[in-house]
Design a protein around this motif. Structure first.
Motif, short mmCIF file in Angstrom:
data_model
loop_
_atom_site.label_atom_id
_atom_site.label_comp_id
_atom_site.label_asym_id
_atom_site.label_seq_id
_atom_site.Cartn_x
_atom_site.Cartn_y
_atom_site.Cartn_z
N TRP B 312 -71.62 14.12 -32.54
CA TRP B 312 -71.33 15.53 -32.34
C TRP B 312 -72.35 16.42 -33.06
N PHE B 313 -72.65 16.08 -34.31
CA PHE B 313 -73.65 16.87 -35.03
C PHE B 313 -74.99 16.81 -34.31
N GLY B 314 -75.31 15.63 -33.73
CA GLY B 314 -76.55 15.50 -32.98
C GLY B 314 -76.55 16.43 -31.77
N MET B 315 -75.40 16.47 -31.07
CA MET B 315 -75.31 17.35 -29.90
C MET B 315 -75.42 18.81 -30.31
N VAL B 316 -74.72 19.14 -31.40
CA VAL B 316 -74.74 20.53 -31.89
C VAL B 316 -76.18 20.94 -32.19
N GLN B 317 -76.88 20.10 -32.93
CA GLN B 317 -78.24 20.44 -33.31
C GLN B 317 -79.14 20.55 -32.07
N GLN B 318 -78.95 19.67 -31.11
CA GLN B 318 -79.78 19.73 -29.91
C GLN B 318 -79.54 21.02 -29.15
#
Lengths: 359, 482
Positions: B312-318
């Motif tokens: 989720w953090f990866g998606m948020v950052q992307q």
């Protein structure tokens, strides 16, 4: 416990409570402090062996009294605490070199006067006039300059003197033939102004000396500094005065007076204490207000890296150097007579040269 | 060289002998404060101004600390600094306010150069004297150009700030801060601009004010809203047993998941925590980033909450990168730099600057000493703007009393502790800070570096020690070889 006006003890409440040796009159009388009076002030010295005030300040005292400075009374008195060393506060008033930038309103109205003193090497004669203008136009400029000094300082150039000067603006109706040379004509006009100030104020019963005479016999400078902490600023017959006292290494108490003559029979109520103002108060006359805007900044700037000493002009900032070296004489313990002789050299040294001392 | 004349080191009063115990008198003793003024501040990199304050040639601002003022000016050939005193009798050539009021003197000197307000001496934008009024009244030796030009102050630019150092022999900004500077660069620190700027005078020693921000251990009690927001899914990480050496705070937090918690609960908890952080700091997690996070709350994620959190953090950052780049903001690839150049949630740049990065925006603090028990604390919100945005920077901080309700909640909570802590230090029987060696190490480490400066240790040793502070927020005491 009680003491009379001569400081002699007149009463010890329940004196039997004390051993006899506690109550020796020599011990319980108030301890006198050395005091002398001159120029209308009481001067104290904590050192019973110091030379007298006259021996310290020198003939300047007599010259000031020839100008009747001892007959002046305080018109108003204000005080402020400046966040600056007492010496920084005083040095702002030891030369006229700062007028162009700090008091531009004075420079602007008589630029030839200040340019002739600082911008260009000085000639023998002070530049009082703009030769491209008529005498009357120059008189108007001088009157405006006087007005700006009077508004700016109040005491130094009193309103009553400004009024008298203004009444003499119409040079053609004075019944006087002015010389061709405008500088000389201006000096003559200023002489007429001084003469009228003398006559009219004397007629009003004020103890004003003959200004034209005393300017010749007992000349004094526009600013006179009396070491270590008193200034007198005369223009005609009224004076401004300053006194500075240290409160800490970066704080001092600065007082300002307007001093003027009053008719002998006036019941003038002198102020008994200064009106205290913050140093940035708009109630200060404009000229000290401009100086007070520099002084706190100056104290801050002294701490900047790479700033190690004041870089003085030997020609016009000599008083700053001289007074510091006299201070050093005290700190070093130089004999009092030598200090007194050095002190006397400070008379008229405002805007002046570095002097040689015996130490 | 910082060594004293006899080649030995100077004695340091109230030294840090035991790294877990910091003697309390360091925080109020007049002599210790004076030694800091004499041996620390003249040798360190101080953040003098943000470059957005001086965008045009001729723009200048004043920076003053520990009694010493400089003028920072943008010249044709780059940003320069000069010590702020006229070479005649020392009046500041510009400004001269000192710090306490927070007022920042600024202006543009392109037309007139600098003119001293006392006697009208003048300098051009490069600090060269161009006019001595009535120069004939001075002896020639008084007016040597080398002496009457403004004295330059060492200056370097980094992270979109101007940094000054009163020591011409100190290593560069990058050499001083070490690898953390490169990692912050990778995160785009040089592209950030001020969004807002506050300042306050705290009745506390500068070090007490800073130490409130050197660990997360105080969050549970001082900022309960941050813990409460995440309580459903996340354990308190300080209650858990110590983590691995060098573990980042992000990795630590992933160990905190409560038993039996679902992905949904975990993601909601993480979001609420970020939301409180954003509200609480008024920046750091920028509202624009928070909205992007909110839009991903319903994203498709695996059932394993630990896996899901990372994804989720990866998606948020992307998504932050994609959406903000589309607006023209110079955002770095956040997922990439999180791996290649990890930075901590709080980075401390010795001796007086903090930057708090989460995604693409950052908060920042600067602290300046005003006296043994008084300091000026400034706080910025820094964010990216589209290159062509109509941007007006604040030119000076909005000064507030330290107990003002207008501060964002998180600093307001810290500011409620700091003044009373300063008082408590004077209590009989309180002789030293009793530190945690795992979590309050930054406090110990930077105090040891201060001692190094006071003692006069060689610059190389001090520099190596400063490097150890990168990522040390909430971290262990280090062996600094000092």
């Amino acid at each position: 416990w009680r003491f009379n006006m001569d400081g002699e003890n007149t009463f010890v409440y329940g004196k039997h409570l004390f051993s006899e040796r506690q109550l020796n009159p020599d011990d319980i009388n108030l301890i006198p402090c050395r005091v002398e009076t001159a120029i209308g002030c009481a001067w104290i010295n904590f050192d019973n062996d110091a030379p007298s005030l006259r021996d310290s300040i020198g003939p300047l005292i007599d010259r000031l009294e020839a100008h009747n400075v001892h007959k002046l009374k305080a018109e108003w008195w204000v005080g402020t605490v400046l966040p600056a060393n007492w010496k920084i506060a005083m040095e702002a008033f030891m030369e006229g070199y700062h007028v162009m930038t700090t008091h531009p309103q004075l420079q602007d109205i008589v630029p030839m006067l200040y340019d002739g003193m600082y911008k260009f090497p000085r000639k023998d004669q002070v530049e009082l006039v703009d030769p491209s203008k008529s005498l009357r136009e120059n008189v108007d400029m001088q009157l405006e300059s006087m007005k700006r000094l009077s508004d700016g300082m109040d005491g130094m150039l009193h309103k009553k003197e400004l009024e008298i000067a203004r009444s003499l603006a119409d040079v053609d109706s004075l019944g006087v033939e002015f010389p061709e040379d405008k500088n000389m004509a201006m000096m003559m006009w200023l002489g007429i102004v001084q003469d009228q100030i003398t006559k009219r104020l004397q007629a009003a019963g004020e103890p004003v000396p003959d200004l034209n005479t005393v300017c010749q016999t007992d000349p004094i400078n526009a600013v006179e500094f009396l070491f270590p902490h008193y200034f007198l600023l005369p223009y005609f017959s009224s004076f401004s005065a300053y006194r500075i006292r240290p409160l800490g290494p970066e704080s001092c108490f600065f007082e300002l007076w307007s001093l003027t003559t009053y008719p002998e029979d006036t019941d003038h109520e002198v102020p008994m204490e200064p009106t205290m103002l913050p140093y940035d108060s708009p109630k200060f006359p404009p000229i000290p207000r401009q100086d007070y805007s520099n002084i706190p900044l100056n104290q801050i700037g002294l701490h900047a890296k790479g700033f190690e000493f004041m870089r003085l002009s030997k020609d016009v900032e000599g008083l700053v150097s001289n007074f510091h070296r006299l201070l050093d004489g005290y700190l070093a313990g130089v004999p009092a007579e030598k200090l007194a002789r050095a002190n006397q050299l400070l008379a008229g040294n405002f805007d002046g040269v570095i002097k040689e001392f015996e130490f | 060289m910082l060594k004293s004349a006899d080649g030995g080191l100077r004695p340091v009063p109230f030294p840090v002998d035991d790294p877990e115990r910091i003697p309390v008198r360091r925080y109020y003793d007049e002599e210790f404060y004076k030694l800091e003024l004499e041996h620390l501040w003249p040798h360190v990199w101080q953040m003098a101004c943000r470059l957005e304050q001086i965008p045009e040639v001729g723009d200048w601002v004043e920076y003053s600390s520990a009694g010493r003022g400089v003028i920072v000016v943008r010249t044709e050939s780059g940003v320069k600094a000069f010590h702020n005193a006229c070479r005649h009798r020392g009046v500041p050539i510009a400004g001269g306010y000192g710090n306490e009021c927070g007022k920042v003197a600024s202006g543009n000197c392109a037309q007139t150069g600098f003119i001293c307000p006392f006697h009208g001496w003048r300098w051009n934008i490069d600090g060269e004297n161009t006019l001595v009024y009535g120069k004939h009244i001075f002896s020639d030796r008084q007016l040597d150009p080398e002496d009457i030009n403004l004295v330059p102050c060492r200056l370097e630019t980094w992270a979109n700030c101007a940094w000054i150092n009163h020591d011409n022999g100190a290593p560069s900004v990058r050499e001083t801060f070490g690898p953390v500077a490169d990692r912050l660069d990778a995160h785009g620190i040089g592209d950030l601009r001020m969004e807002w700027w506050y300042g306050t005078v705290l009745p506390a020693n500068w070090k007490i004010a800073m130490e409130a921000f050197m660990e997360g251990y105080h969050v549970l009690t001082t900022h309960p809203q941050l813990s409460v927001a995440r309580r459903d899914a996340l354990n308190d990480m300080y209650e858990l047993a110590s983590g691995l050496e060098g573990e980042t705070s992000q990795a630590k937090s992933r160990r905190n998941l409560k038993e039996g918690v679902t992905t949904r609960q975990t993601i909601d908890a993480q979001f609420r925590g970020m939301e409180q952080l954003s509200i609480g700091m008024g920046g750091m997690v920028h509202p624009k980033e928070l909205e992007i996070m909110r839009s991903l709350l319903d994203a498709d994620l695996p059932d394993d909450p630990m896996q899901a959190t990372g994804m989720w953090f990866g998606m948020v950052q992307q998504k932050i990168v994609d959406e903000l780049r589309a607006k023209g903001e110079p955002i770095p690839d956040l997922n990439k730099v999180a791996v290649s150049d990890p930075v901590n949630a709080v980075e401390f740049l010795f001796p007086h600057w903090f930057v708090l990065p989460v995604f693409s925006s950052m908060s920042s603090y600067r602290i300046r000493p005003l006296g043994p028990e008084s300091c000026l604390f400034e706080i910025w919100s820094l964010t990216m703007y589209p290159e062509d945005a109509d941007y007006t920077p604040p030119l000076e901080p909005t000064m507030l009393p330290f107990d003002s309700p207008d501060f964002p909640p998180i600093p307001r909570q810290d500011y409620s502790n700091i003044p009373i802590q300063q008082k408590g230090l004077h209590a009989t029987g309180f002789d030293f800070m009793r530190l945690s060696h795992t979590t309050e190490g930054l406090i110990s480490n930077y105090h040891q570096i201060i001692d190094g400066y006071l003692a006069g240790r060689p610059q190389e040793q001090l520099t190596q020690a400063i490097h150890e502070l990168g990522g040390n927020f909430d971290g262990p005491i280090k062996n600094l070889d000092l």
